[in-house]
Scaffold this active site. Structure first.
Site, PDB file in Angstrom:
ATOM      1  N   HIS A  59       0.830  -1.223   0.000  1.00 58.33           N
ATOM      2  CA  HIS A  59       0.000   0.000   0.000  1.00 58.33           C
ATOM      3  C   HIS A  59       0.862   1.270   0.000  1.00 58.33           C
ATOM      4  CE1 HIS A  59      -3.810  -2.156   0.588  1.00 58.33           C
ATOM      5  NE2 HIS A  59      -3.101  -2.973   1.322  1.00 58.33           N
ATOM      6  N   ASN A 132     -10.305  -3.270   1.895  1.00 59.91           N
ATOM      7  CA  ASN A 132      -9.932  -3.215   0.486  1.00 59.91           C
ATOM      8  C   ASN A 132     -11.183  -2.960  -0.358  1.00 59.91           C
ATOM      9  OD1 ASN A 132      -7.127  -3.666   0.506  1.00 59.91           O
ATOM     10  ND2 ASN A 132      -7.387  -5.875   0.636  1.00 59.91           N
ATOM     11  N   TYR A 342       0.302  -4.552  11.620  1.00 61.66           N
ATOM     12  CA  TYR A 342       0.144  -3.138  11.260  1.00 61.66           C
ATOM     13  C   TYR A 342       0.855  -2.214  12.246  1.00 61.66           C
ATOM     14  CZ  TYR A 342      -2.692  -3.950   7.196  1.00 61.66           C
ATOM     15  OH  TYR A 342      -3.094  -4.331   5.941  1.00 61.66           O
TER      16      TYR A 342
END
Ligand code: NDP
Length: 507
Positions: A59, A132, A342
């Site tokens: 990303h 997404n 993350y």
């Protein structure tokens, strides 16, 4: 020497000292060497040398904007989340859209899933929905994630995108067939970030004031309508406007054309989850609308561009582990992996205090934690308040009332594989047969063939057999476009995955 009569402010160093000259370095004589005492020069160069931070490993290329989320329907019987507690309630958000595999300078029109991440600045802390534009994913075990991403990036020797790596992994990973079918449809090349849906993809838990929980999947439906590039249009866009989606989002918001999405949620009770015909936490599957009809929740509107791309978009950090009371994780294995990954990647990319950066810090709630110190701690660091728990000096105390409901979990600790692999082909087949139009199918086959033709013959055979397993017409049309022997495809499609891999090893 330039003076500053047109400029209202005096230039200073990073430490606030006025600068006398920003065009000529301090030298010994007009042609002489530069003097080390020109600290303004050395500081300017040193800071420039450090301008780049690590690129996101996935990303990397993205665009973002601020806006709000407004509740339009009462969902309080399902969740106690305060930002969802009242029809008409508005919460500030920051959203970031992105491609996945490309580098920071890559083209926006590349065939790729698109990231759809929304940070809700709620009064109970920041809630991140990190989804997404596809409702499913390629794999369902986080142990495969680094390998999968390596195959979408560049070959270790050539540094080129590599069709063999790409199709080798996918053809060895049959659970990817559903997502591959969406990716190679025109939905794999959305015309803009405004013209696509966003999905939580994972299942999450919602729980109410009474501690009762349900499982949910979130769908953000574009109010601009779905619009995609064809494969050919997307290819052309790569050279004519590689930043087309970034430009589109910024310009639309500048013109007052604020993009919006309706949030719908699918709800499954714990009892339904126990007896459903497939694992509802398997991210390679959707919950069919007929069984779990989506209900309306609210509306997301983006209405303000960031003032500085690096500060607000590049430094924005989302995590599916950022929950608020009323929303929690599910046992989805991919989600469980992301809950770790993350925060971890942001600590690497931005530093351990990345949550203090303005775009990441809560706006509607206050932080009272015992985290202290660390690189670049740029707030008051808790001042003289207690820095340990438990304490007898009035430090913040946990509130047991916000606990996530307990779940009954048991089983053997082992590396469990999914057993119902046949089910992996069903939804890709449904999509091809029941949802796509003739034009969608034609584009899908063309998009696949133009990419798969770059891979070795054995990979073409193995992958086409998987398309055939999803739907015979699907496999036949891909096979024909690649000039493959259909008898061989049918033979391979009838085999187990293990036999198929063996049978194609030397082709
Ligand atoms: P439905 O007929 O109720 O739903 C099909 C959904 O597919 C539509 O609502 C739309 O969802 C989406 N869709 C339409 N065209 C395309 C396309 N070209 N490519 C990808 N998605 C498209 O059937 P089911 O719920 O039983 O699902 C059937 C298949 O539809 C699934 O196997 C899945 O592949 C696909 N799908 C299902 C979704 C779900 O949550 N049930 C969500 C998205 C796709 P949307 O309005 O969200 O775009």
């Amino acid at each position: 020497m330039a003076d500053n009569k047109d400029n209202k402010k005096t230039l200073t160093t990073g430490f606030g000292m006025p600068v006398d000259n920003d065009l000529n370095s301090l030298t010994a004589g007009p042609k002489g060497p530069v003097l080390i005492q020109d600290v303004h020069l050395t500081e300017k160069l040193a800071h420039f040398d450090r301008e780049r931070i690590p690129e996101r490993v996935v990303h990397a290329k993205g665009a973002g904007a601020y806006g709000y989320f407004e509740v339009t329907h009462d969902v309080t019987k399902y969740t106690r989340a305060k930002f969802l507690s009242q029809v008409g309630k508005k919460t500030e958000v920051f959203a970031r859209f992105s491609t996945v595999g490309g580098e920071r300078g890559s083209a926006d029109s590349e065939r790729d899933p698109r990231g759809f991440a929304v940070k809700f600045y709620t009064e109970e802390g920041n809630y991140d929905m990190v989804g997404n534009n596809t409702p499913v994913f390629f794999i369902r075990d986080p142990l495969k994630f680094p390998d999968f991403i390596h195959t979408q990036k560049r070959h270790p020797a050539t540094n080129l995108k590599d069709a063999d790596m790409f199709w080798d992994f996918l053809s060895l990973t049959p659970e990817s067939i559903h997502q591959v079918t969406i990716l190679f449809s025109d939905r794999g090349t959305p015309r803009t970030y405004r013209n696509m849906n966003g999905y939580s993809s994972h299942t999450f838990m919602w729980y109410n004031e009474k501690g009762e929980h349900v499982w949910v999947q979130l769908h953000f439906k574009t109010e601009q309508g779905i619009q995609n590039f064809t494969g050919e249009e997307a290819d052309r866009m790569r050279s004519s406007d590689p930043d087309c989606s970034t430009r589109d989002l910024y310009e639309a918001i500048s013109k007052g054309e604020f993009p919006s999405w309706r949030l719908e949620v699918q709800i499954m009770t714990p009892e339904q989850a126990q007896s459903y015909r497939f694992d509802p936490f398997d991210i390679t599957k959707v919950w069919p609308h007929a069984d779990f009809p989506p209900i309306d929740v609210g509306r997301l509107v983006l209405n303000r561009n960031p003032e500085n791309y690096f500060a607000e978009v590049e430094q924005a950090a989302f995590s599916p582990g950022n929950f608020v009371p009323g929303i929690g994780p599910s046992p989805d294995k991919m989600l469980q992996g992301r809950l770790f990954s993350y925060h971890d990647t942001h600590r690497h990319r931005l530093g351990p205090n990345y949550h203090l950066l303005p775009v990441n810090a809560p706006k509607a709630s206050q932080v009272h934690s015992y985290q202290r110190d660390g690189a670049m701690r740029f707030d008051g660091n808790g001042g003289g308040e207690p820095n340990y728990w438990p304490n007898s000096f009035g430090g913040p105390a946990p509130d047991a009332g916000v606990a996530v409901p307990s779940l009954d979990v048991s089983g053997m600790a082992a590396r469990h594989a999914y057993e119902l692999v046949d089910a992996d082909f069903v939804q890709a087949g449904d999509l091809y047969r029941n949802v796509m139009t003739d034009e969608d199918r034609e584009h899908l086959v063309r998009n696949i063939a133009s990419h798969l033709k770059g891979a070795q013959k054995r990979l073409q055979l193995r992958q086409t057999a998987l398309f055939y397993r999803a739907n015979a017409d699907y496999g036949e049309r891909v096979g024909k476009s690649l000039g493959l022997d259909m008898k061989e495809i049918k033979r391979l499609a009838a085999m187990s995955q293990e036999e198929r891999v063996k049978a194609t090893a030397n082709q």
